[in-house]
Design a protein around this motif. Structure first.
Motif, PDB file in Angstrom:
ATOM      1  N   GLU A  75       0.814  -1.217   0.000  1.00 22.00           N
ATOM      2  CA  GLU A  75       0.000   0.000   0.000  1.00 22.00           C
ATOM      3  C   GLU A  75       0.844   1.262   0.000  1.00 22.00           C
ATOM      4  O   GLU A  75       0.462   2.278  -0.579  1.00 22.00           O
ATOM      5  N   ARG A  76       2.028   1.195   0.612  1.00 19.11           N
ATOM      6  CA  ARG A  76       2.877   2.390   0.713  1.00 19.11           C
ATOM      7  C   ARG A  76       3.727   2.591  -0.540  1.00 19.11           C
ATOM      8  O   ARG A  76       3.793   3.699  -1.090  1.00 19.11           O
ATOM      9  N   THR A  77       4.350   1.497  -1.034  1.00 14.88           N
ATOM     10  CA  THR A  77       5.277   1.638  -2.162  1.00 14.88           C
ATOM     11  C   THR A  77       4.625   1.370  -3.518  1.00 14.88           C
ATOM     12  O   THR A  77       5.154   1.782  -4.549  1.00 14.88           O
ATOM     13  N   GLY A  78       3.519   0.625  -3.517  1.00 13.37           N
ATOM     14  CA  GLY A  78       2.881   0.257  -4.779  1.00 13.37           C
ATOM     15  C   GLY A  78       3.529  -0.938  -5.450  1.00 13.37           C
ATOM     16  O   GLY A  78       3.098  -1.356  -6.528  1.00 13.37           O
ATOM     17  N   ALA A  79       4.566  -1.509  -4.839  1.00 13.33           N
ATOM     18  CA  ALA A  79       5.269  -2.658  -5.408  1.00 13.33           C
ATOM     19  C   ALA A  79       4.493  -3.945  -5.145  1.00 13.33           C
ATOM     20  O   ALA A  79       3.868  -4.097  -4.093  1.00 13.33           O
ATOM     21  N   GLU A  80       4.545  -4.881  -6.123  1.00 10.73           N
ATOM     22  CA  GLU A  80       3.865  -6.158  -5.958  1.00 10.73           C
ATOM     23  C   GLU A  80       4.601  -7.014  -4.929  1.00 10.73           C
ATOM     24  O   GLU A  80       5.836  -7.027  -4.877  1.00 10.73           O
ATOM     25  N   VAL A  81       3.822  -7.751  -4.095  1.00  6.82           N
ATOM     26  CA  VAL A  81       4.394  -8.566  -3.021  1.00  6.82           C
ATOM     27  C   VAL A  81       4.171 -10.042  -3.331  1.00  6.82           C
ATOM     28  O   VAL A  81       3.044 -10.451  -3.662  1.00  6.82           O
ATOM     29  N   ALA A  82       5.232 -10.854  -3.230  1.00  5.18           N
ATOM     30  CA  ALA A  82       5.144 -12.294  -3.487  1.00  5.18           C
ATOM     31  C   ALA A  82       4.398 -12.977  -2.344  1.00  5.18           C
ATOM     32  O   ALA A  82       4.395 -12.503  -1.205  1.00  5.18           O
ATOM     33  N   ALA A  83       3.764 -14.109  -2.661  1.00  8.84           N
ATOM     34  CA  ALA A  83       2.960 -14.830  -1.664  1.00  8.84           C
ATOM     35  C   ALA A  83       3.776 -15.226  -0.448  1.00  8.84           C
ATOM     36  O   ALA A  83       3.303 -15.150   0.687  1.00  8.84           O
ATOM     37  N   GLU A  84       5.045 -15.644  -0.673  1.00  3.93           N
ATOM     38  CA  GLU A  84       5.871 -16.088   0.458  1.00  3.93           C
ATOM     39  C   GLU A  84       6.270 -14.946   1.385  1.00  3.93           C
ATOM     40  O   GLU A  84       6.744 -15.176   2.511  1.00  3.93           O
ATOM     41  N   ASP A  85       6.089 -13.712   0.932  1.00  2.00           N
ATOM     42  CA  ASP A  85       6.448 -12.563   1.763  1.00  2.00           C
ATOM     43  C   ASP A  85       5.241 -11.961   2.481  1.00  2.00           C
ATOM     44  O   ASP A  85       5.371 -10.933   3.157  1.00  2.00           O
ATOM     45  N   MET A  86       4.081 -12.591   2.341  1.00  2.00           N
ATOM     46  CA  MET A  86       2.886 -12.080   3.007  1.00  2.00           C
ATOM     47  C   MET A  86       2.650 -12.816   4.318  1.00  2.00           C
ATOM     48  O   MET A  86       2.729 -14.045   4.377  1.00  2.00           O
ATOM     49  N   VAL A  87       2.386 -12.068   5.381  1.00  2.00           N
ATOM     50  CA  VAL A  87       2.109 -12.631   6.704  1.00  2.00           C
ATOM     51  C   VAL A  87       0.817 -12.027   7.237  1.00  2.00           C
ATOM     52  O   VAL A  87       0.344 -11.002   6.738  1.00  2.00           O
ATOM     53  N   LYS A  88       0.249 -12.655   8.266  1.00  2.00           N
ATOM     54  CA  LYS A  88      -0.979 -12.161   8.881  1.00  2.00           C
ATOM     55  C   LYS A  88      -0.637 -11.192  10.009  1.00  2.00           C
ATOM     56  O   LYS A  88       0.297 -11.429  10.778  1.00  2.00           O
ATOM     57  N   GLY A  89      -1.400 -10.116  10.094  1.00  2.00           N
ATOM     58  CA  GLY A  89      -1.177  -9.148  11.152  1.00  2.00           C
ATOM     59  C   GLY A  89      -2.489  -8.610  11.682  1.00  2.00           C
ATOM     60  O   GLY A  89      -3.449  -8.436  10.928  1.00  2.00           O
ATOM     61  N   LEU A  90      -2.567  -8.375  12.987  1.00  2.00           N
ATOM     62  CA  LEU A  90      -3.777  -7.838  13.611  1.00  2.00           C
ATOM     63  C   LEU A  90      -3.431  -6.504  14.259  1.00  2.00           C
ATOM     64  O   LEU A  90      -2.449  -6.393  15.008  1.00  2.00           O
ATOM     65  N   GLU A  91      -4.247  -5.497  13.948  1.00  2.00           N
ATOM     66  CA  GLU A  91      -3.962  -4.153  14.447  1.00  2.00           C
ATOM     67  C   GLU A  91      -4.391  -4.020  15.904  1.00  2.00           C
ATOM     68  O   GLU A  91      -5.508  -4.349  16.280  1.00  2.00           O
ATOM     69  N   THR A  92      -3.484  -3.531  16.750  1.00  2.00           N
ATOM     70  CA  THR A  92      -3.779  -3.246  18.156  1.00  2.00           C
ATOM     71  C   THR A  92      -3.101  -1.934  18.532  1.00  2.00           C
ATOM     72  O   THR A  92      -1.888  -1.777  18.367  1.00  2.00           O
ATOM     73  N   ASP A  93      -3.889  -0.980  19.016  1.00  2.00           N
ATOM     74  CA  ASP A  93      -3.374   0.323  19.454  1.00  2.00           C
ATOM     75  C   ASP A  93      -2.561   1.019  18.356  1.00  2.00           C
ATOM     76  O   ASP A  93      -1.506   1.624  18.624  1.00  2.00           O
ATOM     77  N   GLY A  94      -3.033   0.918  17.105  1.00  3.37           N
ATOM     78  CA  GLY A  94      -2.381   1.635  16.019  1.00  3.37           C
ATOM     79  C   GLY A  94      -1.192   0.931  15.413  1.00  3.37           C
ATOM     80  O   GLY A  94      -0.621   1.414  14.429  1.00  3.37           O
ATOM     81  N   THR A  95      -0.782  -0.185  15.960  1.00  2.01           N
ATOM     82  CA  THR A  95       0.337  -0.941  15.391  1.00  2.01           C
ATOM     83  C   THR A  95      -0.130  -2.364  15.081  1.00  2.01           C
ATOM     84  O   THR A  95      -1.154  -2.824  15.591  1.00  2.01           O
TER      85      THR A  95
END
Length: 318
Positions: free
Chosen positions: A50-70
């Motif tokens: 979202e920030r750079t616009g560069a395509e991300v490979a599947a192996e570089d994607m991880v799950k993240g949950l937002e808590t207190d802005g991070t």
């Protein structure tokens, strides 16, 4: 045979039964491709930063949950580590009367099978016990990193697992609907006529007689456009019944339903018995075969007809 989507042990009391879970239904939804207008070029979605616009490979994607802005990143193996037993065990907590479970709680249905012939006796014992007592086993288990509440019940010859909505997932109609219908005093004459209409339209439940007519109309539309032909448009939906004309509409509905039943149309009451069978063996055909004949004969409005209406229309067409 389809591969199981989950395997583990079904437990009740001190009994452990190795089982496999299979999907009980399949979707026939028509799925369109996204194309650029004026071309046959497909449009594909890409995962981009979202920030750079560069395509991300599947192996570089991880799950993240937002808590207190991070964001707190969670790896797949960490999710497996917190519930290794729960993801391999379908544990029945107890058995409830099926009549006590509101249908709104039911979600999806799966078939449950024993892992091998050596477990067939235990499987059959549980099936027969649930069948005789009209009860369902309430259980929880983890599948694909999600915990499910389920009801295990006996169907004709197999055990079925129905996933249930959690209590906090059921919306309160008083909060969702405006206005809330609620109970109100009703004119006795209108109420009796409405009850008579319901009783006149009494029928047996035959799910095989129903089909996805919208899907069929979509396929007819696609076929017509492919051939450059015109297609039949659907009728406009009926106007809302005016409160002033409600009694008249109810009574006319009762009269028409009674006439249809007398002609052997919709409804399966006494009026449908003893009617003359159409020629050509139409009574022996199932609904799909009748529809195919109606399509071949060019019967208008066939996609909205039930089985008896198709028989009647084909009888007139012949």
């Amino acid at each position: 045979m389809a591969r199981p989507i989950w395997s583990g042990a079904l437990t009740f009391g001190l009994v452990s039964l190795p089982v496999r879970l299979h999907s009980a239904t399949e979707s026939h939804t028509i799925r369109f491709r996204q194309l650029e207008r004026g071309t046959s070029d497909r449009i594909r979605n890409k995962h981009v930063n979202e920030r750079t616009g560069a395509e991300v490979a599947a192996e570089d994607m991880v799950k993240g949950l937002e808590t207190d802005g991070t964001y707190v990143v969670v790896e797949p193996d960490e999710l497996d580590e917190i519930a290794p037993g729960r993801s391999r065990t379908l544990e029945i907590d107890g058995f409830v009367d099926l009549d006590e479970v509101d249908p709104i709680y039911f979600d999806r249905t799966y078939w449950l099978a024993p892992k091998g012939e050596e477990y067939a006796k235990t499987y059959a014992l549980l099936h027969e016990a649930l069948s005789r007592t009209n009860r369902a086993g309430i259980a929880t288990f983890v599948m694909r990193n999600r915990e499910y509440l389920v009801a295990v019940k006996a169907e004709a010859d197999v055990l079925a697992v129905h996933t249930l909505h959690w209590a906090d997932e059921i919306r309160d109609p008083k909060e969702e609907l405006s206005p809330v219908p609620g109970k109100r005093r009703l004119p006795e004459k209108e109420l009796k006529t409405a009850v008579k209409l319901v009783e006149t339209l009494d029928m047996e439940w035959h799910p095989e007689e129903y089909r996805d007519t919208y899907r069929e109309r979509v396929l007819e539309l696609v076929e017509a456009k492919a051939k450059g032909e015109t297609y039949e448009k659907a009728e406009q939906p009926p106007q809302a019944t005016d409160v002033v004309d409600l009694m008249d509409a109810l009574q006319r509905s009762v009269d028409e339903a009674g006439e249809r039943r007398g002609r052997g149309g919709k409804g399966r009451g006494k009026g449908s018995k003893g009617r003359k069978k159409p020629e050509g063996g139409l009574e022996e055909l199932n609904k799909k075969q009748l529809y195919e004949r109606a399509a071949h004969a060019g019967v208008p409005g066939r996609s909205t007809m039930n089985r008896d209406e198709l028989i009647e229309a084909l009888g007139k067409a012949s």
